[in-house]
Write an enzyme that holds these catalytic residues in place. Structure first.
Site, PDB file in Angstrom:
ATOM      1  CG  HIS A 190      17.241 -16.651  13.092  1.00  0.00           C
ATOM      2  ND1 HIS A 190      16.369 -16.478  14.159  1.00  0.00           N
ATOM      3  CD2 HIS A 190      17.873 -17.828  13.308  1.00  0.00           C
ATOM      4  CE1 HIS A 190      16.462 -17.514  14.967  1.00  0.00           C
ATOM      5  NE2 HIS A 190      17.369 -18.350  14.476  1.00  0.00           N
ATOM      6  CB  CYS A 191      22.742 -14.836  14.453  1.00  0.00           C
ATOM      7  SG  CYS A 191      24.438 -15.412  14.641  1.00  0.00           S
ATOM      8  N   PRO A 192      22.288 -18.134  13.339  1.00  0.00           N
ATOM      9  CG  PRO A 192      23.354 -19.440  11.720  1.00  0.00           C
ATOM     10  CD  PRO A 192      22.818 -18.065  11.968  1.00  0.00           C
ATOM     11  N   GLY A 195      21.434 -18.444  17.997  1.00  0.00           N
ATOM     12  CA  GLY A 195      20.096 -19.001  18.112  1.00  0.00           C
ATOM     13  C   GLY A 195      19.016 -17.972  18.338  1.00  0.00           C
TER      14      GLY A 195
END
Length: 385
Positions: A190-192, A195
């Site tokens: 999950h790439c912050p 998003g």
């Protein structure tokens, strides 16, 4: 008193009104139990932390704006035949491509696996699972599903886990994201910064976004140095005086230097993952450190699988119409495998009681209408005689 007969149209309208009180049609994205955010009628699927997308856009577009506003003046004057305008135009085209790739990465379904309305059949799962002892349970207790079962991938046995939230056995390389609350096919991470989860359907866009942003950063870094060199040659000054004459170039050099190290390392790492056909999640867990990777098809075929294969269609039609029955305790949470709290159950119980009363009243009204139709029908027959 003689009452005119009710037409079949009025009768059907009354029944339709009764049905609409107990059921309604919504689109699937409107009752989806994950934490995604949907736009354009469910056509765009974003993650829950969409504000990170605006931060990423700010970190990309503001340096490009500084480059075009301040550094480009020196480049246009330093290079003949309008070559300086071409340098600025390339940076703008690069920026547009990166923004499009960012939106594709963040607004695309990453490979969400649809939830089950009910758990799979325990008997069937026990037959296919090698962990048969966990299916037996106690002699008097209910049959339970095993936490894992074995599947074969390219001749190699792989264990897959059961997801209690989605009520399914996850496909190989699938994992449940705790942030988005969805099972994602070929889950990478999950790439912050975007998003959104990175999975089977948007990994290609993600890699192209990261590598393109790194190239843009190197591009700005190189031409800021060239601009300083041109100032030193024209003004016959040292590097520090050139920095004072073009402070924007100095700021962008330091900024792009840091960004290039980060994005360059990330690009190299994902190139390694693509060549060896791994995901970030698998590499982090050291799944293939001491055993063969069943998904590794060779460098060329691994590269082809990511970049030169057709994009798989989404397994979830978020725009599909879903009929939600409000008259029964079968609610959207149970339909989509979501958990409910005690307060939610109390509210739904009160809602069901209220709708039941309304249905009883509507049913009595419908019965009276039928009696009136029969009585009027009999009166008409006597008049015709």
């Amino acid at each position: 008193m003689y009452s005119p007969p009710l037409s079949s149209t009025n009768r059907s309208d009354s029944k339709e009104r009764i049905n609409t009180t107990s059921s309604s049609q919504l689109r699937l994205y409107q009752i989806w139990q994950g934490r995604n955010r949907f736009y354009l009628g469910g056509r765009l699927v974003f993650g829950p932390d969409i504000r990170a997308l605006f931060l990423t856009l700010f970190l990309i577009l503001v340096p490009v704006a500084l480059f075009c506003a301040f550094v480009s003046r020196g480049l246009v004057n330093a290079f003949p035949h309008q070559f300086g305008y071409i340098i600025v135009a390339i940076s703008l085209v690069f920026s547009v491509i990166i923004v499009v790739l960012l939106l594709l990465t963040s607004g695309t379904d990453p490979g969400i696996v649809p939830r089950n309305a009910h758990p799979p059949d325990a008997d069937d799962e026990c037959e296919t699972s090698s962990i048969s002892t966990s299916c037996l349970g106690s002699q008097t207790g209910p049959v339970s599903l095993p936490p894992m079962k074995n599947v074969t991938v390219n001749g190699i046995v792989v264990k897959v886990k059961y997801c209690k939230t989605c009520m399914l056995y996850r496909p190989p390389r699938c994992s449940h994201c705790s942030i988005c609350d969805n099972c994602i096919e070929r889950f990478d991470h999950h790439c912050p910064w975007v998003g959104q989860c990175i999975g089977k359907r948007n990994y290609r866009y993600f890699f192209m976004f990261v590598s393109s942003t790194n190239l843009l950063s190197l591009y700005v870094f190189a031409f800021c140095w060239i601009n300083l060199k041109k100032i030193m040659e024209a003004q016959h000054c040292n590097i520090w005086s050139a920095f004072l004459k073009s402070p924007a170039s100095g700021v962008l050099i330091m900024y792009t230097f840091v960004v290039s190290w980060f994005l360059g390392g990330l690009t190299a790492f994902h190139l390694y993952l693509i060549i060896t056909n791994q995901t970030t999640y698998e590499n982090y867990r050291y799944r293939y450190e001491r055993k063969m990777n069943p998904f590794n098809l060779g460098c060329a075929r691994n590269f082809k699988e990511i970049f030169f294969t057709s994009m798989p269609s989404s397994r979830v039609n978020f725009r599909a119409h879903v009929k939600v029955d409000r008259s029964s305790s079968f609610n959207t949470s149970s339909y989509l495998g979501g958990a409910t709290t005690n307060s939610d159950m109390h509210k739904m119980k009160n809602f069901d009681v209220e709708v039941g009363r309304r249905q009883a009243v509507d049913a009595d009204e419908c019965k009276d209408i039928d009696n009136r139709i029969r009585s009027v029908g009999g009166g008409v027959d006597r008049c015709e005689r």
